[in-house]
Design a protein around this motif. Structure first.
Motif: not given
Length: 474
Positions: A13-18
């Motif tokens: 899972e890529q847990m991306y934080t904008n």
């Protein structure tokens, strides 16, 4: 959130934080998991592992991050996971320093260490190899981005120049990354908006084969050509970068302690006392709410509409600055968390009931004058109307109002002495977020005649102003 999986073997899972344009990764195989480059708060990764019935075995760090405070210490303490760095890393806490080529088992898969110095000397790429020995993905940190590579001028306490580091990066890319199969997935540490590179793409993953075709840094060129192209046009990094890198290397206070201390409701009297003792008021409401009324000398950096944490790190120069928050209702904890992600741990609390409490107490409220783009068009006279363009140099050079002064908000505080407090300034950015940051800086420093241009340059382009007075240079 991007997902990569092989049924019954692994999932990623890529847990991306904008807000930070940052990507952390959760990898699980069987009942074991690993996390790569976690953010400060450990709970999302712990909850992910609990949801899928796994134990976090490793926390892999690609390097000592400069743009955010990693969550490796708290996550390892809470889960018993081993923190892993690549070769040459020298953290001030217990961690496993891996050898180049060393392999780690997570369930049925293998994580292989590829030492890829260049962005920093300890920079390391981690490769996921599946149960059949197939090379599936690389987690490149700040070595390789989609469309770009990591800038070579952010390493802390090194005798190497940016040109030296760029040379190492050239070798790492050519010798360690580019020989890998084209179908390998590239999972980088950042996406568009990050100051860790120059021209990052909006995509957050890609195949290595496509990057070999489209990424300027992977095209055929000599080492000398590479060094020149990678180091050319680098803007100064946000001032908090080296400070965060030191925190990641030396250690920091636990996230839980920071939040518990900061989540403190403050009365109007508490806030006044804190201000008198040197605290800064950080108002994280929308530019429109700030425009209508705020506490004198407050900074406005909105939670929404921009890269909040990065702007705080750019504008508030000391990580230890005591901060009092004015937030939208029920977003106090979110604000504290997002500040902690970039090392601002000295939040004293938040104004209970916000500006309503301040107004009811009869305290001074400051507003920001504003005009629409149409109103600016009718007012504009070249050489007479002082327009302050706070966009970055590249934006300004591409197109701007003739006669406009260009002072990027990133560096505005360092150039206030070049502006005239007796003048009236019409301030604009691209869309209205940065211009209100700039207005708050100017008002805080005694500039009374400050006017925000609502909608920024995007709105200005739709008015009559461009027809007569916009200079296009690109």
């Amino acid at each position: 959130m991007a997902t990569l999986k092989k049924e019954g073997v692994y999932f990623v899972e890529q847990m991306y934080t904008n807000c930070l344009a940052e990507a952390a990764y959760y990898i699980q195989s069987g009942d074991e998991a690993a996390v790569i480059d976690p953010l400060r708060e450990p709970e999302p990764y712990i909850q992910m592992a609990q949801k899928h019935g796994a134990k976090i075995k490793y926390v892999f760090e690609t390097h000592f991050h400069a743009d955010f405070v990693s969550g490796h210490l708290d996550l390892a303490k809470k889960t018993g996971a081993t923190i892993v760095y690549g070769p040459t890393a020298q953290p001030n806490f217990e961690a496993y320093i891996a050898k180049d080529g060393e392999e780690f088992k997570v369930g049925k898969i293998t994580i292989k260490v590829l030492h890829t110095p260049g962005h920093t000397m300890e920079s390391t790429t981690y490769m996921l190899i599946d149960d059949e020995g197939k090379e599936i993905a690389i987690f490149t940190g700040d070595t390789l981005f989609i469309g770009d590579v990591g800038r070579p001028d952010l390493a802390v306490k090194t005798n190497l120049t940016k040109e030296d580091l760029a040379g190492h990066l050239y070798d790492s890319l050519r010798n360690k990354i580019m020989p890998l199969p084209d179908e390998v997935i590239v999972f980088p540490g950042h996406g568009a908006g990050s100051a860790c590179g120059k021209h990052l793409a909006k995509e957050t993953y890609d195949t290595l084969g496509n990057q070999k075709k489209t990424n300027y840094a992977l095209q055929p060129m000599s080492k000398e050509e590479f060094i020149k192209v990678v180091t050319d046009g680098l803007l100064p990094p946000p001032q908090y970068f080296p400070k965060n890198a030191v925190l990641n290397k030396m250690g920091y206070e636990s996230y839980d302690a920071v939040v518990e201390r900061a989540f403190t409701p403050m009365t109007v009297e508490d806030v006044e006392k804190a201000i008198a003792q040197g605290a800064v008021v950080l108002d994280v409401r929308t530019p429109d709410d700030f425009r209508k009324g705020h506490i004198p000398a407050a900074f406005n950096i909105g939670l929404d509409g921009g890269m909040f944490a990065v702007w705080v790190g750019t504008i508030i120069e000391d990580l230890k600055t005591p901060i009092v928050l004015v937030t939208p209702e029920n977003r106090e904890r979110e604000t504290i968390t997002r500040l902690a992600r970039v090392g601002y741990d000295n939040v004293l609390g938040f104004l209970n009931d916000g500006m309503q409490a301040w107004a009811q107490a009869g305290k001074e409220i400051v507003t920001v004058e504003s005009v629409t783009a149409e109103e600016l068009a009718s007012l504009y006279e070249e050489g007479k109307t002082m327009v302050l363009d706070v966009r970055r140099p590249g934006e300004y050079e591409a197109e701007h109002i003739k006669g406009a002064l260009n002072y990027p908000v990133d560096y505005l505080q360092q150039h206030l002495g070049e502006l005239d407090k007796s003048k009236k300034y019409y301030v604009h950015c691209a869309g209205g977020y940065r211009s209100m940051i700039a207005c708050s800086i100017l008002k805080r420093n005694g500039f009374e005649q400050v006017v925000d241009v609502m909608g920024g340059y995007n709105a200005i382009k739709q008015t009559a102003v461009p027809k007569e007075s916009v200079l296009a240079t690109a």
